[in-house]
Design an enzyme around this catalytic site. Structure first.
Site, PDB file in Angstrom:
ATOM      1  CG  HIS A  10      -1.814  -3.257  -5.284  1.00  0.00           C
ATOM      2  ND1 HIS A  10      -2.146  -2.085  -4.520  1.00  0.00           N
ATOM      3  CD2 HIS A  10      -1.828  -2.719  -6.620  1.00  0.00           C
ATOM      4  CE1 HIS A  10      -2.261  -0.886  -5.587  1.00  0.00           C
ATOM      5  NE2 HIS A  10      -2.251  -1.580  -6.627  1.00  0.00           N
ATOM      6  N   GLY A  11      -2.615  -7.305  -3.161  1.00  0.00           N
ATOM      7  CA  GLY A  11      -2.270  -8.535  -3.248  1.00  0.00           C
ATOM      8  C   GLY A  11      -2.022  -9.173  -1.918  1.00  0.00           C
TER       9      GLY A  11
END
Length: 473
Positions: free
Chosen positions: A326-327
């Site tokens: 996700h990041g």
């Protein structure tokens, strides 16, 4: 090009008319047209990153064919490794280079060593996490003997770059979507109508829910949690829970509905996750295609659920990797690990999540699960681990009753829109999307459609097209 932009409102009708008027009768020409339209759609952000899509697509098309032709296990494994290296190498460089360099420098600093690593101004290409996973599943499935490679290059390139789901999913498997590009399409009026209804509901969730919650969330999370009432911090997390749900599930509804306009069926990506009665059920309902991807290509290869200890280890690893996907921030990894920890009671008690739809009798478990998910969203939204820890700490420490703050948040019109969303989706929980549940007479249905359109227009900011949250991933 954003779905909620004026440019897209011109782009979509033009592509739709050209597709059915000029190209639908010839599969090859149709796919070439979709490739061109999809690349134009993507190039609207930055044409330079088209090369990454081309490299990833061409590499896996050729490698998939080579894996299938080879009967020597070591060579097949080497080719699969090449596919992994290309795709994960591209993803790792553009998304994680600075993160890992900075983390390594912090580690050295923690043991008393000074380091001055290089910092590159790397721009994250939109959708790179989605299309690299989509092409990777193609070569992995060929290696596993689950599918055969296609010889139709235009069909494969169209499958990877199909503009409705190119930048934020659903993450499609080749065995489900690719055959749809290899056969002729016929216009289906019923499917198109339902697609438009699903798109309308997606626009409502994005514009009337997510984009109206966003300023409230930004203001609360940007403030000093130490001086903020606990009830305000709680509502900041609550509004973010619905911002990210409206934003991402709204995009998925638009993508699925849009694909139906062109005769394609995409996978369902959300199934009313905030009505889940356990964390396990939540992850069968939230971002379904990503959850299934990590289950099939990370969790099961690690050993799956052989025993409690192994299952615990494999779940934590899988959720940590999911968080990293996700990041490039420790907050995302922490968010993933926390969801893995949430699963521990079910593992230790051999609990099984229900697979039927919830009823009002399940309300206590729904509320408990939702609160657990909402608290975890603080990690997802915070800028750092320290920020998240402080936010959660002061949410509890400042939890004295603040009637003024409570009345302020309860009176926000955004909260009323959230209630409308929940009621509509509760009624429609046996259907793919909320508007599919409408069985009223035509005048009533059209009245509801017009009310939704009015709500969208009322909350639409023509000066700013709000980006979708998952475009950052």
């Amino acid at each position: 090009m954003l779905f909620n932009s004026f440019a897209f409102l011109v782009f979509l009708p033009v592509v739709f008319v050209a597709y059915w008027w000029f190209f639908a009768g010839n599969v090859r020409r149709r796919n070439l047209f979709l490739i061109g339209a999809s690349w134009f759609f993507y190039a609207w952000w930055d044409w330079r990153f088209l090369g990454l899509i081309l490299v990833s697509t061409l590499a896996d098309f050729l490698i998939g064919a080579a894996i299938y032709r080879s009967s020597e296990p070591r060579r097949r494994l080497w080719l699969l490794g090449l596919s992994l290296a290309i795709n994960l190498g591209i993803l790792g460089f553009f998304k994680y280079f600075n993160f890992f360099i900075d983390s390594f420098a912090s580690l050295l600093h923690g043991i008393g060593l000074q380091a001055h690593p290089p910092v590159l101004q790397i721009v994250l290409p939109v959708g790179i996490s989605f299309y690299t996973f989509q092409t990777l599943s193609y070569t992995i499935d060929i290696h596993r003997g689950l599918i055969r490679p296609t010889r139709d290059a235009p069909a494969f390139f169209a499958f990877v770059s199909f503009f409705p789901q190119l930048v934020a999913g659903p993450i499609e498997r080749a065995r489900d979507l690719l055959p749809q590009f290899e056969r002729p399409q016929r216009f289906d009026m019923d499917a198109a109508r339902d697609g438009l209804r699903q798109m309308l509901w997606g626009f409502f969730k994005k514009i009337a829910i997510a984009d109206t919650c966003a300023p409230i969330v930004d203001k609360i999370f940007a403030g000093d949690p130490a001086g903020t009432p606990g009830i305000t911090l709680f509502f900041g997390a609550l509004f973010f829970a619905f911002q990210i749900y409206g934003d991402f599930s709204g995009y998925s509804d638009m993508a699925i509905g849009m694909a139906r306009l062109f005769g394609f069926n995409l996978s369902r990506n959300f199934a009313y996750p905030y009505f889940s009665r356990s964390i396990g059920e939540f992850w069968r309902r939230w971002h379904i295609t990503l959850s299934a991807w990590f289950r099939d290509y990370v969790y099961i290869p690690l050993g799956g659920w052989r025993d409690r200890l192994g299952r615990t280890r494999n779940l934590i690893i899988t959720f940590a990797v999911s968080g990293l996907w996700h990041g490039a921030n420790w907050t995302f990894i922490g968010w993933g690990v926390l969801h893995g920890v949430y699963h521990l009671p079910a593992i230790l008690t051999d609990g099984r999540s229900q697979r039927d739809d919830a009823t009002l009798r399940d309300l206590p478990r729904i509320v408990l699960t939702f609160l657990m998910v909402t608290l975890a969203w603080v990690l997802f939204r915070a800028t750092s681990i320290d920020h998240a820890a402080g936010y959660l700490r002061y949410m509890v420490a400042n939890a004295l009753f603040h009637p003024g703050a409570l009345i302020l948040h309860l009176s926000k019109p955004e909260l009323g829109l959230i209630v409308v969303l929940l009621i509509a989706e509760w009624i429609a929980r046996h259907h793919d999307h909320a508007l599919k549940a409408l069985s009223a007479s035509r005048p009533i249905r059209w009245t509801i459609y017009l009310v939704i359109v009015a709500a969208i227009i009322l909350h639409l900011d023509l000066r700013t097209s709000h980006e979708f949250i998952y475009f950052r991933f």
